[in-house]
Design a protein around this motif. Structure first.
Motif, PDB file in Angstrom:
ATOM      1  N   LEU A   1     -27.312  18.934  -0.266  1.00 30.10           N
ATOM      2  CA  LEU A   1     -26.569  18.328  -1.367  1.00 30.10           C
ATOM      3  C   LEU A   1     -25.383  19.191  -1.786  1.00 30.10           C
ATOM      4  CD1 LEU A   1     -29.576  16.978  -3.458  1.00 30.10           C
ATOM      5  CD2 LEU A   1     -28.136  15.744  -1.823  1.00 30.10           C
ATOM      6  N   SER A   2     -25.526  20.507  -1.677  1.00 35.45           N
ATOM      7  CA  SER A   2     -24.395  21.398  -1.990  1.00 35.45           C
ATOM      8  C   SER A   2     -23.267  21.199  -0.988  1.00 35.45           C
ATOM      9  CB  SER A   2     -24.864  22.853  -1.970  1.00 35.45           C
ATOM     10  OG  SER A   2     -25.807  23.102  -2.989  1.00 35.45           O
ATOM     11  N   VAL A   3     -23.619  21.071   0.285  1.00 32.21           N
ATOM     12  CA  VAL A   3     -22.610  20.824   1.322  1.00 32.21           C
ATOM     13  C   VAL A   3     -21.918  19.500   1.080  1.00 32.21           C
ATOM     14  CG1 VAL A   3     -22.293  20.358   3.782  1.00 32.21           C
ATOM     15  CG2 VAL A   3     -23.758  22.255   3.060  1.00 32.21           C
ATOM     16  N   LEU A   4     -22.691  18.480   0.708  1.00 31.03           N
ATOM     17  CA  LEU A   4     -22.104  17.166   0.437  1.00 31.03           C
ATOM     18  C   LEU A   4     -21.113  17.251  -0.719  1.00 31.03           C
ATOM     19  CD1 LEU A   4     -21.978  14.082   0.814  1.00 31.03           C
ATOM     20  CD2 LEU A   4     -23.917  13.906  -0.760  1.00 31.03           C
ATOM     21  N   ALA A   5     -21.491  17.910  -1.799  1.00 32.95           N
ATOM     22  CA  ALA A   5     -20.602  18.020  -2.962  1.00 32.95           C
ATOM     23  C   ALA A   5     -19.296  18.725  -2.582  1.00 32.95           C
ATOM     24  CB  ALA A   5     -21.303  18.762  -4.091  1.00 32.95           C
ATOM     25  N   MET A   6     -19.386  19.770  -1.761  1.00 31.24           N
ATOM     26  CA  MET A   6     -18.195  20.489  -1.332  1.00 31.24           C
ATOM     27  C   MET A   6     -17.242  19.576  -0.532  1.00 31.24           C
ATOM     28  SD  MET A   6     -18.183  23.564  -2.530  1.00 31.24           S
ATOM     29  CE  MET A   6     -17.036  24.420  -1.437  1.00 31.24           C
ATOM     30  N   LYS A   7     -17.820  18.630   0.228  1.00 29.68           N
ATOM     31  CA  LYS A   7     -16.978  17.737   1.031  1.00 29.68           C
ATOM     32  C   LYS A   7     -16.116  16.828   0.175  1.00 29.68           C
ATOM     33  CE  LYS A   7     -19.756  17.535   5.274  1.00 29.68           C
ATOM     34  NZ  LYS A   7     -20.514  16.669   6.200  1.00 29.68           N
ATOM     35  N   PHE A   8     -16.516  16.617  -1.068  1.00 34.55           N
ATOM     36  CA  PHE A   8     -15.753  15.734  -1.929  1.00 34.55           C
ATOM     37  C   PHE A   8     -14.324  16.229  -2.136  1.00 34.55           C
ATOM     38  CE2 PHE A   8     -18.870  12.892  -4.435  1.00 34.55           C
ATOM     39  CZ  PHE A   8     -19.677  12.761  -3.314  1.00 34.55           C
TER      40      PHE A   8
ATOM     41  N   ALA B   1     -13.304   6.074   1.235  1.00 37.91           N
ATOM     42  CA  ALA B   1     -14.584   5.379   1.401  1.00 37.91           C
ATOM     43  C   ALA B   1     -15.165   5.652   2.780  1.00 37.91           C
ATOM     44  CB  ALA B   1     -14.393   3.879   1.193  1.00 37.91           C
ATOM     45  N   ARG B   2     -14.303   5.668   3.779  1.00 43.29           N
ATOM     46  CA  ARG B   2     -14.759   5.956   5.150  1.00 43.29           C
ATOM     47  C   ARG B   2     -15.345   7.372   5.245  1.00 43.29           C
ATOM     48  NH1 ARG B   2     -10.481   4.753   7.137  1.00 43.29           N
ATOM     49  NH2 ARG B   2     -10.909   2.584   7.702  1.00 43.29           N
ATOM     50  N   LYS B   3     -14.674   8.315   4.625  1.00 45.27           N
ATOM     51  CA  LYS B   3     -15.174   9.695   4.631  1.00 45.27           C
ATOM     52  C   LYS B   3     -16.490   9.796   3.850  1.00 45.27           C
ATOM     53  CE  LYS B   3     -10.666  11.949   5.109  1.00 45.27           C
ATOM     54  NZ  LYS B   3      -9.657  12.832   4.460  1.00 45.27           N
ATOM     55  N   ALA B   4     -16.592   9.046   2.761  1.00 50.81           N
ATOM     56  CA  ALA B   4     -17.808   9.070   1.960  1.00 50.81           C
ATOM     57  C   ALA B   4     -18.999   8.540   2.754  1.00 50.81           C
ATOM     58  CB  ALA B   4     -17.613   8.255   0.686  1.00 50.81           C
ATOM     59  N   ILE B   5     -18.780   7.479   3.521  1.00 49.66           N
ATOM     60  CA  ILE B   5     -19.848   6.920   4.353  1.00 49.66           C
ATOM     61  C   ILE B   5     -20.309   7.940   5.383  1.00 49.66           C
ATOM     62  CG2 ILE B   5     -20.373   5.185   6.115  1.00 49.66           C
ATOM     63  CD1 ILE B   5     -18.517   3.276   4.568  1.00 49.66           C
ATOM     64  N   ALA B   6     -19.359   8.582   6.042  1.00 43.09           N
ATOM     65  CA  ALA B   6     -19.702   9.582   7.065  1.00 43.09           C
ATOM     66  C   ALA B   6     -20.468  10.754   6.437  1.00 43.09           C
ATOM     67  CB  ALA B   6     -18.432  10.080   7.751  1.00 43.09           C
ATOM     68  N   ALA B   7     -20.028  11.190   5.270  1.00 39.25           N
ATOM     69  CA  ALA B   7     -20.699  12.306   4.600  1.00 39.25           C
ATOM     70  C   ALA B   7     -22.109  11.926   4.164  1.00 39.25           C
ATOM     71  CB  ALA B   7     -19.875  12.751   3.390  1.00 39.25           C
ATOM     72  N   ALA B   8     -22.269  10.700   3.650  1.00 40.47           N
ATOM     73  CA  ALA B   8     -23.597  10.237   3.238  1.00 40.47           C
ATOM     74  C   ALA B   8     -24.529  10.133   4.433  1.00 40.47           C
ATOM     75  CB  ALA B   8     -23.481   8.891   2.531  1.00 40.47           C
ATOM     76  N   ASP B   9     -24.028   9.592   5.538  1.00 37.57           N
ATOM     77  CA  ASP B   9     -24.847   9.470   6.753  1.00 37.57           C
ATOM     78  C   ASP B   9     -25.311  10.839   7.235  1.00 37.57           C
ATOM     79  OD1 ASP B   9     -24.699   6.732   6.824  1.00 37.57           O
ATOM     80  OD2 ASP B   9     -23.045   6.653   8.256  1.00 37.57           O
ATOM     81  N   ALA B  10     -24.397  11.803   7.222  1.00 44.42           N
ATOM     82  CA  ALA B  10     -24.742  13.158   7.679  1.00 44.42           C
ATOM     83  C   ALA B  10     -25.788  13.782   6.761  1.00 44.42           C
ATOM     84  CB  ALA B  10     -23.490  14.024   7.730  1.00 44.42           C
ATOM     85  N   ALA B  11     -25.634  13.597   5.455  1.00 48.44           N
ATOM     86  CA  ALA B  11     -26.583  14.171   4.502  1.00 48.44           C
ATOM     87  C   ALA B  11     -27.958  13.530   4.629  1.00 48.44           C
ATOM     88  CB  ALA B  11     -26.048  14.008   3.080  1.00 48.44           C
ATOM     89  N   ILE B  12     -27.997  12.212   4.792  1.00 45.45           N
ATOM     90  CA  ILE B  12     -29.275  11.509   4.956  1.00 45.45           C
ATOM     91  C   ILE B  12     -29.976  11.980   6.221  1.00 45.45           C
ATOM     92  CG2 ILE B  12     -30.334   9.259   5.392  1.00 45.45           C
ATOM     93  CD1 ILE B  12     -28.141   8.057   3.575  1.00 45.45           C
ATOM     94  N   GLN B  13     -29.197  12.155   7.280  1.00 51.43           N
ATOM     95  CA  GLN B  13     -29.779  12.638   8.541  1.00 51.43           C
ATOM     96  C   GLN B  13     -30.337  14.046   8.375  1.00 51.43           C
ATOM     97  OE1 GLN B  13     -27.063  12.622  11.842  1.00 51.43           O
ATOM     98  NE2 GLN B  13     -28.642  13.062  13.341  1.00 51.43           N
ATOM     99  N   ARG B  14     -29.629  14.903   7.654  1.00 56.33           N
ATOM    100  CA  ARG B  14     -30.097  16.274   7.439  1.00 56.33           C
ATOM    101  C   ARG B  14     -31.374  16.291   6.590  1.00 56.33           C
ATOM    102  NH1 ARG B  14     -26.722  20.674   8.096  1.00 56.33           N
ATOM    103  NH2 ARG B  14     -27.473  21.633   6.161  1.00 56.33           N
ATOM    104  N   LEU B  15     -31.438  15.406   5.607  1.00 63.26           N
ATOM    105  CA  LEU B  15     -32.645  15.321   4.787  1.00 63.26           C
ATOM    106  C   LEU B  15     -33.840  14.879   5.626  1.00 63.26           C
ATOM    107  CD1 LEU B  15     -31.237  13.666   1.534  1.00 63.26           C
ATOM    108  CD2 LEU B  15     -32.080  16.003   1.762  1.00 63.26           C
ATOM    109  N   GLY B  16     -33.594  13.950   6.551  1.00 62.80           N
ATOM    110  CA  GLY B  16     -34.664  13.486   7.424  1.00 62.80           C
ATOM    111  C   GLY B  16     -35.095  14.524   8.432  1.00 62.80           C
ATOM    112  N   ALA B  17     -34.224  15.495   8.695  1.00 61.86           N
ATOM    113  CA  ALA B  17     -34.534  16.544   9.668  1.00 61.86           C
ATOM    114  C   ALA B  17     -35.155  17.775   9.000  1.00 61.86           C
ATOM    115  CB  ALA B  17     -33.265  16.951  10.411  1.00 61.86           C
ATOM    116  N   GLN B  18     -35.655  17.598   7.785  1.00 65.88           N
ATOM    117  CA  GLN B  18     -36.357  18.662   7.049  1.00 65.88           C
ATOM    118  C   GLN B  18     -35.443  19.826   6.641  1.00 65.88           C
ATOM    119  OE1 GLN B  18     -39.541  17.945   6.204  1.00 65.88           O
ATOM    120  NE2 GLN B  18     -39.185  16.059   7.343  1.00 65.88           N
ATOM    121  N   VAL B  19     -34.149  19.566   6.546  1.00 55.55           N
ATOM    122  CA  VAL B  19     -33.228  20.592   6.057  1.00 55.55           C
ATOM    123  C   VAL B  19     -33.404  20.714   4.545  1.00 55.55           C
ATOM    124  CG1 VAL B  19     -30.808  21.244   5.840  1.00 55.55           C
ATOM    125  CG2 VAL B  19     -31.618  20.139   7.926  1.00 55.55           C
ATOM    126  N   ASN B  20     -33.309  21.925   4.019  1.00 49.97           N
ATOM    127  CA  ASN B  20     -33.439  22.168   2.591  1.00 49.97           C
ATOM    128  C   ASN B  20     -32.510  21.229   1.812  1.00 49.97           C
ATOM    129  OD1 ASN B  20     -33.046  23.237  -0.070  1.00 49.97           O
ATOM    130  ND2 ASN B  20     -33.872  25.183   0.641  1.00 49.97           N
TER     131      ASN B  20
END
Length: 222
Positions: A212-219, A188-207
């Motif tokens: 989302l592909s990077v997030l799925a790989m982290k699973f 759960a801790r890793k999931a929170i960190a991964a979600a935070d990183a993905a949300i930040q990347r989405l806000g920074a105009q990253v494709n």
């Protein structure tokens, strides 16, 4: 999303030009942390010399995000959510199915408004279900299932961010030990960190597709 200075100016005009009732008037402004410098300064001018009989009620998710000069003119109260059990009882009394009320109250840590939104809006319910499915994929380290679910959001940055916010809430519930959260403990801790990183990347105009592909790989590492 954001306050416009014109909205603050219009509010000022109304409270100064409209006669007050005998009981006075209250002005409620939600999320004042979302004000930019221009609109915050416009509000400050009103609060510095308010019309008699007007009470300003301001809400903010973060007090630190409110202009210090506005904070200095307010009395601050920290409002915490109720317990999940109390939240579930209240929402059940409002007509929410008891099982849904119990589930959402734990996932959203007693935030009554969020629970009612999730229970009453079909699109919101579907999104929470997807967040739960994503959490199950995280718990199973199933990057393929995660990739399939996230593929639908590769061109929907706003929808992806909203889904990830609910996924984060589910993971946070697991970190608190909620048995209704599919992902628990260190995962759960890793999931929170991964979600935070993905949300930040989405806000920074990253494709979003790459994000989302990077997030799925982290699973695979959960």
């Amino acid at each position: 999303g954001r306050y416009l200075v014109g909205q603050v100016t219009a509010m000022r005009s109304e409270i100064f030009n409209t006669s007050l009732s005998a009981e006075g008037r209250a002005v409620l402004l939600y999320h004042v942390e979302r004000m930019n410098e221009e609109s915050a300064n416009a509000l400050l001018k009103v609060m510095e010399e308010p019309p008699e009989g007007v009470l300003f009620l301001l809400t903010a998710d973060s007090l630190a995000g409110v202009l210090p000069t506005i904070r200095s003119r307010c009395i601050s109260f920290a409002v915490a959510p109720v317990s999940p059990a109390d939240c579930a009882r209240y929402c059940t009394a409002q007509g929410v199915d008891s099982k849904d009320a119990a589930l959402y109250s734990e996932l959203f840590d007693g935030h009554i408004g969020t629970v009612l939104d999730a229970a009453r809006d079909e699109a919101r319910r579907a999104q929470v279900d997807k967040a739960l499915a994503l959490a199950k994929a995280a718990a199973a380290q199933d990057s393929y299932a995660a990739a399939v679910l996230l593929a639908a959001y590769e061109k929907d940055k706003v929808g992806a961010a909203a889904l990830l916010a609910d996924f984060r809430a589910v993971a946070a519930a697991g970190l608190r030990g909620s048995p209704r959260a599919p992902v628990q403990g260190d995962a759960a801790r890793k999931a929170i960190a991964a979600a935070d990183a993905a949300i930040q990347r989405l806000g920074a105009q990253v494709n979003p597709k790459i994000t989302l592909s990077v997030l799925a790989m982290k699973f695979r590492t959960f």
